[in-house]
Design a protein around this motif. Structure first.
Motif, PDB file in Angstrom:
ATOM      1  N   LEU A 278       0.358  -3.956   5.715  1.00 34.04           N
ATOM      2  CA  LEU A 278       0.856  -4.314   4.386  1.00 34.04           C
ATOM      3  C   LEU A 278       1.231  -3.072   3.594  1.00 34.04           C
ATOM      4  O   LEU A 278       2.294  -3.003   2.969  1.00 34.04           O
ATOM      5  CB  LEU A 278      -0.208  -5.100   3.622  1.00 34.04           C
ATOM      6  CG  LEU A 278      -0.426  -6.568   3.984  1.00 34.04           C
ATOM      7  CD1 LEU A 278      -1.539  -7.144   3.127  1.00 34.04           C
ATOM      8  CD2 LEU A 278       0.853  -7.386   3.790  1.00 34.04           C
ATOM      9  N   ARG A 279       0.346  -2.083   3.605  1.00 36.23           N
ATOM     10  CA  ARG A 279       0.606  -0.871   2.817  1.00 36.23           C
ATOM     11  C   ARG A 279       1.808  -0.108   3.344  1.00 36.23           C
ATOM     12  O   ARG A 279       2.566   0.486   2.575  1.00 36.23           O
ATOM     13  CB  ARG A 279      -0.642   0.016   2.800  1.00 36.23           C
ATOM     14  CG  ARG A 279      -1.843  -0.624   2.103  1.00 36.23           C
ATOM     15  CD  ARG A 279      -2.937   0.385   1.841  1.00 36.23           C
ATOM     16  NE  ARG A 279      -3.484   0.963   3.059  1.00 36.23           N
ATOM     17  CZ  ARG A 279      -4.459   0.450   3.776  1.00 36.23           C
ATOM     18  NH1 ARG A 279      -5.021  -0.704   3.399  1.00 36.23           N
ATOM     19  NH2 ARG A 279      -4.907   1.051   4.859  1.00 36.23           N
ATOM     20  N   THR A 280       2.003  -0.134   4.660  1.00 36.61           N
ATOM     21  CA  THR A 280       3.164   0.523   5.249  1.00 36.61           C
ATOM     22  C   THR A 280       4.458  -0.106   4.734  1.00 36.61           C
ATOM     23  O   THR A 280       5.450   0.599   4.490  1.00 36.61           O
ATOM     24  CB  THR A 280       3.113   0.432   6.787  1.00 36.61           C
ATOM     25  OG1 THR A 280       1.926   1.077   7.257  1.00 36.61           O
ATOM     26  CG2 THR A 280       4.324   1.094   7.416  1.00 36.61           C
ATOM     27  N   GLU A 281       4.444  -1.423   4.570  1.00 39.32           N
ATOM     28  CA  GLU A 281       5.627  -2.139   4.088  1.00 39.32           C
ATOM     29  C   GLU A 281       5.652  -2.275   2.568  1.00 39.32           C
ATOM     30  O   GLU A 281       6.542  -2.932   2.021  1.00 39.32           O
ATOM     31  CB  GLU A 281       5.674  -3.538   4.715  1.00 39.32           C
ATOM     32  CG  GLU A 281       5.756  -3.547   6.234  1.00 39.32           C
ATOM     33  CD  GLU A 281       7.046  -2.961   6.736  1.00 39.32           C
ATOM     34  OE1 GLU A 281       8.074  -3.072   6.025  1.00 39.32           O
ATOM     35  OE2 GLU A 281       7.042  -2.391   7.850  1.00 39.32           O
ATOM     36  N   PRO A 312      -8.190 -13.439  -5.305  1.00 40.29           N
ATOM     37  CA  PRO A 312      -7.990 -13.619  -6.753  1.00 40.29           C
ATOM     38  C   PRO A 312      -6.649 -13.068  -7.223  1.00 40.29           C
ATOM     39  O   PRO A 312      -6.004 -13.641  -8.109  1.00 40.29           O
ATOM     40  CB  PRO A 312      -9.157 -12.834  -7.362  1.00 40.29           C
ATOM     41  CG  PRO A 312     -10.180 -12.774  -6.285  1.00 40.29           C
ATOM     42  CD  PRO A 312      -9.426 -12.724  -4.999  1.00 40.29           C
ATOM     43  N   ALA A 313      -6.234 -11.958  -6.593  1.00 41.56           N
ATOM     44  CA  ALA A 313      -4.927 -11.355  -6.882  1.00 41.56           C
ATOM     45  C   ALA A 313      -4.388 -10.793  -5.579  1.00 41.56           C
ATOM     46  O   ALA A 313      -5.168 -10.376  -4.707  1.00 41.56           O
ATOM     47  CB  ALA A 313      -5.067 -10.245  -7.925  1.00 41.56           C
ATOM     48  N   PRO A 314      -3.067 -10.791  -5.374  1.00 44.09           N
ATOM     49  CA  PRO A 314      -2.512 -10.226  -4.151  1.00 44.09           C
ATOM     50  C   PRO A 314      -3.041  -8.817  -3.907  1.00 44.09           C
ATOM     51  O   PRO A 314      -3.135  -8.013  -4.835  1.00 44.09           O
ATOM     52  CB  PRO A 314      -0.999 -10.222  -4.422  1.00 44.09           C
ATOM     53  CG  PRO A 314      -0.795 -11.341  -5.386  1.00 44.09           C
ATOM     54  CD  PRO A 314      -2.004 -11.323  -6.268  1.00 44.09           C
ATOM     55  N   THR A 315      -3.384  -8.512  -2.663  1.00 45.73           N
ATOM     56  CA  THR A 315      -4.056  -7.252  -2.364  1.00 45.73           C
ATOM     57  C   THR A 315      -3.630  -6.685  -1.026  1.00 45.73           C
ATOM     58  O   THR A 315      -3.144  -7.408  -0.148  1.00 45.73           O
ATOM     59  CB  THR A 315      -5.582  -7.456  -2.360  1.00 45.73           C
ATOM     60  OG1 THR A 315      -6.232  -6.211  -2.117  1.00 45.73           O
ATOM     61  CG2 THR A 315      -6.002  -8.437  -1.271  1.00 45.73           C
ATOM     62  N   SER A 316      -3.818  -5.382  -0.865  1.00 37.23           N
ATOM     63  CA  SER A 316      -3.675  -4.704   0.426  1.00 37.23           C
ATOM     64  C   SER A 316      -4.883  -3.809   0.659  1.00 37.23           C
ATOM     65  O   SER A 316      -4.837  -2.897   1.472  1.00 37.23           O
ATOM     66  CB  SER A 316      -2.385  -3.876   0.460  1.00 37.23           C
ATOM     67  OG  SER A 316      -2.387  -2.891  -0.567  1.00 37.23           O
ATOM     68  N   ASP A 317      -5.956  -4.080  -0.060  1.00 40.79           N
ATOM     69  CA  ASP A 317      -7.201  -3.314   0.040  1.00 40.79           C
ATOM     70  C   ASP A 317      -7.962  -3.759   1.284  1.00 40.79           C
ATOM     71  O   ASP A 317      -8.306  -4.940   1.429  1.00 40.79           O
ATOM     72  CB  ASP A 317      -8.043  -3.525  -1.212  1.00 40.79           C
ATOM     73  CG  ASP A 317      -9.280  -2.649  -1.231  1.00 40.79           C
ATOM     74  OD1 ASP A 317     -10.132  -2.824  -0.339  1.00 40.79           O
ATOM     75  OD2 ASP A 317      -9.401  -1.797  -2.129  1.00 40.79           O
ATOM     76  N   ALA A 318      -8.256  -2.816   2.174  1.00 40.94           N
ATOM     77  CA  ALA A 318      -8.907  -3.153   3.439  1.00 40.94           C
ATOM     78  C   ALA A 318     -10.302  -3.728   3.225  1.00 40.94           C
ATOM     79  O   ALA A 318     -10.686  -4.685   3.905  1.00 40.94           O
ATOM     80  CB  ALA A 318      -8.977  -1.909   4.326  1.00 40.94           C
ATOM     81  N   SER A 319     -11.054  -3.161   2.284  1.00 40.27           N
ATOM     82  CA  SER A 319     -12.421  -3.650   2.066  1.00 40.27           C
ATOM     83  C   SER A 319     -12.418  -5.086   1.563  1.00 40.27           C
ATOM     84  O   SER A 319     -13.253  -5.906   1.960  1.00 40.27           O
ATOM     85  CB  SER A 319     -13.160  -2.741   1.083  1.00 40.27           C
ATOM     86  OG  SER A 319     -12.493  -2.710  -0.167  1.00 40.27           O
ATOM     87  N   GLU A 320     -11.468  -5.425   0.710  1.00 39.79           N
ATOM     88  CA  GLU A 320     -11.357  -6.788   0.198  1.00 39.79           C
ATOM     89  C   GLU A 320     -10.997  -7.760   1.319  1.00 39.79           C
ATOM     90  O   GLU A 320     -11.502  -8.882   1.382  1.00 39.79           O
ATOM     91  CB  GLU A 320     -10.310  -6.825  -0.913  1.00 39.79           C
ATOM     92  CG  GLU A 320     -10.429  -8.014  -1.834  1.00 39.79           C
ATOM     93  CD  GLU A 320      -9.491  -7.911  -3.038  1.00 39.79           C
ATOM     94  OE1 GLU A 320      -9.423  -8.896  -3.784  1.00 39.79           O
ATOM     95  OE2 GLU A 320      -8.828  -6.863  -3.211  1.00 39.79           O
ATOM     96  N   MET A 321     -10.136  -7.302   2.228  1.00 39.20           N
ATOM     97  CA  MET A 321      -9.727  -8.163   3.340  1.00 39.20           C
ATOM     98  C   MET A 321     -10.840  -8.329   4.360  1.00 39.20           C
ATOM     99  O   MET A 321     -11.021  -9.414   4.927  1.00 39.20           O
ATOM    100  CB  MET A 321      -8.474  -7.597   3.993  1.00 39.20           C
ATOM    101  CG  MET A 321      -7.263  -7.669   3.088  1.00 39.20           C
ATOM    102  SD  MET A 321      -5.722  -7.519   3.966  1.00 39.20           S
ATOM    103  CE  MET A 321      -4.595  -7.995   2.638  1.00 39.20           C
ATOM    104  N   ILE A 322     -11.589  -7.267   4.617  1.00 39.36           N
ATOM    105  CA  ILE A 322     -12.715  -7.366   5.543  1.00 39.36           C
ATOM    106  C   ILE A 322     -13.747  -8.352   5.008  1.00 39.36           C
ATOM    107  O   ILE A 322     -14.239  -9.233   5.749  1.00 39.36           O
ATOM    108  CB  ILE A 322     -13.358  -5.983   5.776  1.00 39.36           C
ATOM    109  CG1 ILE A 322     -12.410  -5.082   6.565  1.00 39.36           C
ATOM    110  CG2 ILE A 322     -14.693  -6.118   6.500  1.00 39.36           C
ATOM    111  CD1 ILE A 322     -12.873  -3.647   6.684  1.00 39.36           C
TER     112      ILE A 322
END
Length: 422
Positions: A278-281, A312-322
């Protein structure tokens, strides 16, 4: 008049392996899928031995041994970089280009004079080979579909010198008559069976088929296909690819795994990788789907389930996704079920620049962005997974890691793997 060209890299994965190992020229070569399970690319010599696409390796053991077939695990880093080099070379020769797949690109040649097209196509073949070492075939036609048919002819018949032009109607009919209907772009296995039952065996038969019958079974795409085969262009060059709708990371394990800790490590790793994509794009995701599946060939005990997490809000944070992935997995995990495949799919993507903030957000978005930027910078400079999350596991080897037992070096993307000349 519109004029398209399709540049198709010949046996692309095999050609990449041969580029850095010339001793493979003339020898049967096979590239294997993840976990070295099936043949996904074959040299012409391997095809002549009867090795089929997707054939399981365990059924080929005797053939591979008897004919000294060279086997390689898929080296996606190498193939992706070589594809990039081919595309850069094409971009220097033709201004309008559409990257269709890792080994195929469409070119718009409408701005070139007709008499210059043969020379240009020949230049493409020789220049790509010189710059990258990858042999290509070029098919030219008034439509995208016909250019794919022509590329197939160029690849099949070496006497054409790597170039086939079906702009002329006489050559077009010969190429269509020599192309099985199942090989036509857009037909597929399901429609191939339907068409053959009605005596439509070749692309030429399809071009002359009853339009009402084709539309009734194949819809509007079927009638567009008939137009394309007749020389009427229905699909323009897509120089600006459509917005990405999803990002996914999924892997099949070499053997079933029922250890919950190992499964959570795998899922954490996939979440990290998905966030990195996600962050790459420069994108963020609003929704995550986690899937888990046991061995689908063991039907009596087969298990498949999915769980959805909305952020809760669109994210690309790895910790939130894990955190979201592991929470979702809790709801679909089953004791004593040997899972064969896990996957993460991200949807509802939006650009980073259009971030919608929350009034009472539990996450410090600025701090999160800075942390992810630092993480990516370190991993880019010092190698993948130099920094990562403990939830992805610290010990090696891992049972869930994809097997690449016959992988060649990453010659063009890793300093340690650069060829040494003495």
């Amino acid at each position: 008049m519109s004029r398209f060209a399709l540049v198709d890299c010949n046996n692309f994965y095999v050609s990449c392996e041969r580029m850095f190992n010339p001793s493979l020229e003339g020898r049967p070569v096979v590239v294997l899928s993840n976990n070295d399970g099936c043949a996904v690319a074959r040299s012409n010599e391997a095809k002549a031995l009867g090795i089929g696409m997707g054939a399981p390796v365990f059924t080929l053991a005797e053939t591979l041994r008897r004919h000294n077939v060279a086997c390689f695990s898929s080296n996606y880093a190498l193939y992706g970089d070589m594809s990039r080099r081919v595309i850069l070379t094409l971009g220097e020769l033709v201004p309008d280009l559409e990257v269709y797949s890792i080994d195929e690109s469409f070119l718009d040649l409408s701005s070139f004079r007709e008499k210059d097209v043969p020379g240009l196509c020949g230049t493409i073949v020789t220049t790509v080979k010189r710059n990258t070492g990858i042999p290509v075939s070029v098919g030219v036609g008034p439509t995208k579909t016909l250019s794919k048919v022509a590329a197939g002819m160029a690849k099949k018949h070496p006497c054409l010198g790597g170039v086939c032009d079906v702009t002329d109607e006489r050559w077009r009919e010969r190429a269509l008559a020599a192309t099985p209907v199942g090989k036509v772009w857009g037909v597929g296995r399901r429609f191939e069976k339907f068409l053959k039952m009605r005596g439509i065996d070749t692309a030429l038969d399809l071009a002359r088929a009853d339009r009402v019958m084709v539309k009734k079974r194949m819809g509007i795409n079927g009638t567009r296909l008939l137009d394309e085969l007749s020389g009427i262009s229905c699909y323009p060059l897509e120089t600006n690819p459509p917005a990405q709708k999803g990002v996914g990371v999924s892997r099949t394990f070499a053997a079933g795994i029922d250890d919950r800790r190992a499964l959570c490590e795998a899922l954490s790793t996939y979440a990290e990788r998905a966030a990195e994509k996600l962050r790459t794009e420069e994108l963020r995701a609003g929704l995550m789907e986690v899937s888990a599946m046991s061995n689908r060939f063991q039907r009596d005990t087969f298990y498949y389930n999915t769980a959805v997490v909305r952020f809760p809000a669109p994210t690309s944070d790895a910790s939130e996704m894990i955190k979201g992935a592991l929470s979702a997995f809790d709801g679909i995990y089953r004791e004593n079920v040997p899972f064969k495949k896990l996957g993460i799919h991200l949807r509802e993507l939006s650009p980073e620049s259009e971030q919608q903030l929350l009034l009472f957000d539990a996450v410090d978005r600025d701090r999160s962005a800075s942390l992810m930027k630092a993480l990516d910078a370190v991993n880019t400079a010092m190698g993948k997974r130099t920094l990562g999350y403990a939830s992805s596991g610290l010990s090696e080897p891992k049972a869930w890691r994809t097997r690449f037992n016959h992988k060649s070096p990453s010659y063009t993307t890793c300093w340690d793997d650069i060829l040494r000349v003495f």
